[in-house]
Motif scaffolding. Structure first.
Motif, PDB file in Angstrom:
ATOM      1  N   VAL A  20     -15.326 110.716 -11.779  1.00  0.00           N
ATOM      2  CA  VAL A  20     -14.477 110.765 -10.597  1.00  0.00           C
ATOM      3  C   VAL A  20     -14.114 112.218 -10.305  1.00  0.00           C
ATOM      4  O   VAL A  20     -13.559 112.901 -11.157  1.00  0.00           O
ATOM      5  N   LEU A  21     -14.481 112.694  -9.109  1.00  0.00           N
ATOM      6  CA  LEU A  21     -14.177 114.075  -8.741  1.00  0.00           C
ATOM      7  C   LEU A  21     -12.983 114.157  -7.801  1.00  0.00           C
ATOM      8  O   LEU A  21     -12.294 115.169  -7.733  1.00  0.00           O
ATOM      9  N   LYS A  22     -12.751 113.073  -7.051  1.00  0.00           N
ATOM     10  CA  LYS A  22     -11.628 113.055  -6.099  1.00  0.00           C
ATOM     11  C   LYS A  22     -10.812 111.787  -6.330  1.00  0.00           C
ATOM     12  O   LYS A  22     -11.374 110.734  -6.667  1.00  0.00           O
ATOM     13  N   ALA A  23      -9.512 111.878  -6.094  1.00  0.00           N
ATOM     14  CA  ALA A  23      -8.602 110.757  -6.359  1.00  0.00           C
ATOM     15  C   ALA A  23      -9.062 109.474  -5.665  1.00  0.00           C
ATOM     16  O   ALA A  23      -9.008 108.391  -6.249  1.00  0.00           O
ATOM     17  N   GLU A  24      -9.566 109.624  -4.424  1.00  0.00           N
ATOM     18  CA  GLU A  24      -9.926 108.408  -3.687  1.00  0.00           C
ATOM     19  C   GLU A  24     -11.168 107.692  -4.254  1.00  0.00           C
ATOM     20  O   GLU A  24     -11.458 106.569  -3.874  1.00  0.00           O
ATOM     21  N   GLU A  25     -11.870 108.349  -5.188  1.00  0.00           N
ATOM     22  CA  GLU A  25     -13.037 107.698  -5.808  1.00  0.00           C
ATOM     23  C   GLU A  25     -12.657 106.841  -7.016  1.00  0.00           C
ATOM     24  O   GLU A  25     -13.473 106.066  -7.524  1.00  0.00           O
ATOM     25  N   ALA A  26     -11.424 106.983  -7.485  1.00  0.00           N
ATOM     26  CA  ALA A  26     -11.016 106.361  -8.749  1.00  0.00           C
ATOM     27  C   ALA A  26     -11.098 104.838  -8.729  1.00  0.00           C
ATOM     28  O   ALA A  26     -11.581 104.213  -9.677  1.00  0.00           O
ATOM     29  N   LYS A  27     -10.671 104.256  -7.621  1.00  0.00           N
ATOM     30  CA  LYS A  27     -10.628 102.800  -7.541  1.00  0.00           C
ATOM     31  C   LYS A  27     -12.031 102.193  -7.600  1.00  0.00           C
ATOM     32  O   LYS A  27     -12.283 101.245  -8.354  1.00  0.00           O
ATOM     33  N   THR A  28     -12.935 102.756  -6.811  1.00  0.00           N
ATOM     34  CA  THR A  28     -14.322 102.266  -6.799  1.00  0.00           C
ATOM     35  C   THR A  28     -14.959 102.435  -8.172  1.00  0.00           C
ATOM     36  O   THR A  28     -15.682 101.557  -8.650  1.00  0.00           O
ATOM     37  N   ALA A  29     -14.690 103.586  -8.797  1.00  0.00           N
ATOM     38  CA  ALA A  29     -15.269 103.861 -10.114  1.00  0.00           C
ATOM     39  C   ALA A  29     -14.806 102.826 -11.131  1.00  0.00           C
ATOM     40  O   ALA A  29     -15.628 102.240 -11.848  1.00  0.00           O
ATOM     41  N   ALA A  30     -13.504 102.591 -11.172  1.00  0.00           N
ATOM     42  CA  ALA A  30     -12.956 101.625 -12.137  1.00  0.00           C
ATOM     43  C   ALA A  30     -13.457 100.214 -11.809  1.00  0.00           C
ATOM     44  O   ALA A  30     -13.797  99.433 -12.698  1.00  0.00           O
ATOM     45  N   GLY A  31     -13.531  99.900 -10.512  1.00  0.00           N
ATOM     46  CA  GLY A  31     -13.951  98.573 -10.080  1.00  0.00           C
ATOM     47  C   GLY A  31     -15.409  98.261 -10.408  1.00  0.00           C
ATOM     48  O   GLY A  31     -15.800  97.103 -10.512  1.00  0.00           O
ATOM     49  N   ALA A  32     -16.208  99.316 -10.573  1.00  0.00           N
ATOM     50  CA  ALA A  32     -17.627  99.116 -10.875  1.00  0.00           C
ATOM     51  C   ALA A  32     -17.856  98.721 -12.336  1.00  0.00           C
ATOM     52  O   ALA A  32     -18.950  98.333 -12.720  1.00  0.00           O
ATOM     53  N   LEU A  33     -16.812  98.836 -13.149  1.00  0.00           N
ATOM     54  CA  LEU A  33     -16.933  98.510 -14.574  1.00  0.00           C
ATOM     55  C   LEU A  33     -16.349  97.127 -14.845  1.00  0.00           C
ATOM     56  O   LEU A  33     -15.519  96.623 -14.086  1.00  0.00           O
ATOM     57  N   ASP A  34     -16.794  96.533 -15.966  1.00  0.00           N
ATOM     58  CA  ASP A  34     -16.448  95.143 -16.239  1.00  0.00           C
ATOM     59  C   ASP A  34     -15.005  94.882 -16.671  1.00  0.00           C
ATOM     60  O   ASP A  34     -14.434  93.849 -16.357  1.00  0.00           O
ATOM     61  N   GLY A  35     -14.406  95.804 -17.442  1.00  0.00           N
ATOM     62  CA  GLY A  35     -13.127  95.496 -18.049  1.00  0.00           C
ATOM     63  C   GLY A  35     -13.337  94.570 -19.229  1.00  0.00           C
ATOM     64  O   GLY A  35     -14.481  94.357 -19.651  1.00  0.00           O
ATOM     65  N   PRO A  36     -12.321  93.977 -19.858  1.00  0.00           N
ATOM     66  CA  PRO A  36     -10.925  93.997 -19.437  1.00  0.00           C
ATOM     67  C   PRO A  36     -10.165  95.258 -19.850  1.00  0.00           C
ATOM     68  O   PRO A  36      -8.984  95.383 -19.589  1.00  0.00           O
ATOM     69  N   LEU A  37     -10.910  96.193 -20.511  1.00  0.00           N
ATOM     70  CA  LEU A  37     -10.248  97.429 -20.933  1.00  0.00           C
ATOM     71  C   LEU A  37     -10.984  98.611 -20.308  1.00  0.00           C
ATOM     72  O   LEU A  37     -12.210  98.631 -20.274  1.00  0.00           O
ATOM     73  N   TRP A  38     -10.228  99.573 -19.802  1.00  0.00           N
ATOM     74  CA  TRP A  38     -10.808 100.795 -19.247  1.00  0.00           C
ATOM     75  C   TRP A  38     -10.269 101.992 -20.035  1.00  0.00           C
ATOM     76  O   TRP A  38      -9.133 101.952 -20.494  1.00  0.00           O
ATOM     77  N   VAL A  39     -11.105 103.031 -20.181  1.00  0.00           N
ATOM     78  CA  VAL A  39     -10.614 104.268 -20.782  1.00  0.00           C
ATOM     79  C   VAL A  39     -10.731 105.352 -19.716  1.00  0.00           C
ATOM     80  O   VAL A  39     -11.777 105.518 -19.103  1.00  0.00           O
ATOM     81  N   VAL A  40      -9.642 106.060 -19.497  1.00  0.00           N
ATOM     82  CA  VAL A  40      -9.607 107.103 -18.487  1.00  0.00           C
ATOM     83  C   VAL A  40      -9.523 108.439 -19.213  1.00  0.00           C
ATOM     84  O   VAL A  40      -8.565 108.689 -19.951  1.00  0.00           O
ATOM     85  N   LYS A  41     -10.572 109.278 -19.042  1.00  0.00           N
ATOM     86  CA  LYS A  41     -10.684 110.480 -19.866  1.00  0.00           C
ATOM     87  C   LYS A  41     -10.791 111.759 -19.045  1.00  0.00           C
ATOM     88  O   LYS A  41     -11.680 111.903 -18.210  1.00  0.00           O
ATOM     89  N   ALA A  42      -9.897 112.683 -19.305  1.00  0.00           N
ATOM     90  CA  ALA A  42      -9.940 113.991 -18.660  1.00  0.00           C
ATOM     91  C   ALA A  42     -11.187 114.724 -19.129  1.00  0.00           C
ATOM     92  O   ALA A  42     -11.484 114.750 -20.323  1.00  0.00           O
ATOM     93  N   GLN A  43     -11.933 115.315 -18.184  1.00  0.00           N
ATOM     94  CA  GLN A  43     -13.145 116.059 -18.534  1.00  0.00           C
ATOM     95  C   GLN A  43     -12.880 117.558 -18.487  1.00  0.00           C
ATOM     96  O   GLN A  43     -12.789 118.158 -17.411  1.00  0.00           O
ATOM     97  N   ILE A  44     -12.724 118.135 -19.661  1.00  0.00           N
ATOM     98  CA  ILE A  44     -12.613 119.594 -19.770  1.00  0.00           C
ATOM     99  C   ILE A  44     -13.495 120.023 -20.933  1.00  0.00           C
ATOM    100  O   ILE A  44     -13.827 119.205 -21.780  1.00  0.00           O
ATOM    101  N   HIS A  45     -13.870 121.316 -20.944  1.00  0.00           N
ATOM    102  CA  HIS A  45     -14.708 121.787 -22.050  1.00  0.00           C
ATOM    103  C   HIS A  45     -13.846 122.135 -23.255  1.00  0.00           C
ATOM    104  O   HIS A  45     -13.844 123.253 -23.737  1.00  0.00           O
ATOM    105  N   ALA A  46     -13.111 121.147 -23.744  1.00  0.00           N
ATOM    106  CA  ALA A  46     -12.302 121.374 -24.956  1.00  0.00           C
ATOM    107  C   ALA A  46     -12.035 120.020 -25.585  1.00  0.00           C
ATOM    108  O   ALA A  46     -11.913 119.012 -24.887  1.00  0.00           O
ATOM    109  N   GLY A  47     -11.940 120.015 -26.892  1.00  0.00           N
ATOM    110  CA  GLY A  47     -11.665 118.777 -27.605  1.00  0.00           C
ATOM    111  C   GLY A  47     -10.173 118.578 -27.813  1.00  0.00           C
ATOM    112  O   GLY A  47      -9.365 119.351 -27.308  1.00  0.00           O
ATOM    113  N   GLY A  48      -9.849 117.522 -28.549  1.00  0.00           N
ATOM    114  CA  GLY A  48      -8.448 117.238 -28.843  1.00  0.00           C
ATOM    115  C   GLY A  48      -7.674 116.726 -27.646  1.00  0.00           C
ATOM    116  O   GLY A  48      -6.446 116.823 -27.588  1.00  0.00           O
TER     117      GLY A  48
END
Ligand code: GDP
Ligand code: MN
Length: 397
Positions: free
Chosen positions: A25-53
């Protein structure tokens, strides 16, 4: 060169390694479609940066919520909300430093049920000049910490390049991780896949932390961190495309355009040196005299006047720099050319901080003459020790 987790997972997927389905997801308005395309019942939302932890990290902005950069959600709406909360905010983790990193991309993934978390990595072992596997039952946490306090919990061995990866390598890892039944077979296949990917894409590091056993008893790569050998990226157009320059230090990015080997550090003395060994020695001796280098910079053997000017601009653009030490050994390079470059650079970018110049080698007398005749406020030094002493004294008083 580093890439994001979602890009690393796409690579893993393309080689047949087990990863969850996910959407970037690059823009906030894409979040719903992105999540909706997955099955569930659990979703993981992960910040993408070049760093761990990221999981244990925290955001600078209060409106990003309390939790770290890896969040579980139980519905599409919740996943959308968490993605929106993190986008554009600044995540601080153990690896980002205090400044943190702005989150510009979010990865939403199908959530997994976790039985156990393990650690797995492949890396280039400089000691053996081979590719090594590193595995541990202590996954999901800080591997440096495990290496420090319980090194016996880490399995590490290198692979003979003449034979390449063999099934026994995979079995050794599987038994060490306490895997049983079908997991052993999965492990042998997965390690082979990872080794192949590592070699074919010229990687420096491939870290899966955690590698998990799911609640269904299957192996899965839950996180993925990949570093490529920067000197080999030219061989892989597909990999070069994955570069996200917004994750890189702007000074390092600028330096790479001019083919300068520059690494930003957090000290106060800017260094301009030719040759990696001399650059290392210069940083050491600055520390010896009680100051810290602001950067590593090797302008290379064939540095031109233009290159020296660019290097100077990059060094002086760092607000932490309180003094500059130019340490050049003219072998192939002539000292007079360097001196002209330094003078031209100083004239172009100005000089707000003390500058010590140490020249040695071909045409050294001519070089020194050019500097002393320039009328600029440059402190001349005779050798490495003298140069380091003078710049530290000029900065620290
Ligand atoms: P890191 O903190 O940047 O290393 O990010 P990770 O991707 O490793 O995630 C951190 C932690 O979040 C993992 O160690 C897991 O405990 C947890 N986590 C990540 N993905 C999932 C998932 O699909 N399901 C569950 N239950 N936990 C997850
Ligand atoms: Mn991780």
């Amino acid at each position: 060169m580093n890439i994001h987790e979602y890009q690393a997972k796409a690579l893993l997927r393309s080689y047949g390694a087990p990863v969850s389905d996910g959407r970037v997801v690059l823009k906030a308005e894409e979040a719903k479609t992105a999540a909706g395309a997955l099955d569930g019942p659990l979703w993981v939302v992960k910040a993408q940066i070049h760093a761990g932890g990221r999981g244990k990290g925290s955001f600078k902005e209060a409106d990003a919520g309390e939790k770290g950069g890896v969040r579980l959600a139980k519905s599409v709406e919740e996943a959308e909300m968490e993605a929106k909360r993190m986008l554009g905010r600044t995540l601080v983790t153990k690896q980002t430093g205090d400044a943190g990193k702005q989150v510009n991309r979010i990865y939403i993934e199908d959530g997994s049920g976790i039985e156990t978390e393990m650690y797995l990595a492949l890396l280039v072992d400089r000691q053996t000049s081979r590719v090594s596997f590193v595995a541990s039952t202590e996954g999901g946490m800080d591997i440096e910490e495990v290496a420090e306090s319980t090194p016996e919990k880490i399995l590490s061995f290198s692979v003979d390049p003449a034979t390449g990866y063999q099934a026994f390598h995979g079995r050794r890892i599987a038994f060490n991780l306490g895997l049983t039944g079908k997991q052993v077979k999965q492990c042998v296949a997965l390690m082979g896949t990872l080794y192949k990917l590592f070699i074919e894409k010229d990687m420096e590091m491939l870290e899966i932390n955690p590698l998990i056993v799911t609640d269904a008893g299957d192996l899965k790569c839950l996180d993925a961190k990949i570093g490529f050998d920067g000197n080999a990226v030219y061989r892989h157009a597909d990999i070069a495309e994955l570069r996200d320059t917004t994750e890189e230090d702007p000074k390092e990015l600028e330096a790479s355009k001019y083919d300068l080997n520059y690494i930003a550090l957090d000290g106060e003395i800017g260094c301009m040196v030719n040759g990696a060994g001399l650059a290392m020695a210069t940083m050491d001796i600055i520390k010896l005299y009680g100051a810290e280098p602001a950067n590593f910079l090797d302008v290379g053997g064939g540095a031109t006047k233009e290159k020296v000017t660019e290097a100077f601009k990059i060094i002086t653009s760092d607000p932490n720099v309180k003094g500059i030490l130019v340490n050049i050994f003219g072998g192939i390079m002539r000292c007079d050319v360097i001196a002209e470059g330094v003078i031209a650079a100083v004239k172009e970018v100005g000089l707000q901080v003390p500058l010590v110049v140490r020249l040695e080698g071909t045409n050294v007398e001519k070089g020194k003459e050019i500097i002393s005749n320039s009328g600029l406020d440059v402190i001349a030094a005779d050798d490495l020790k003298d140069g380091a002493e003078k710049i530290v004294k000029a900065v620290k008083g």
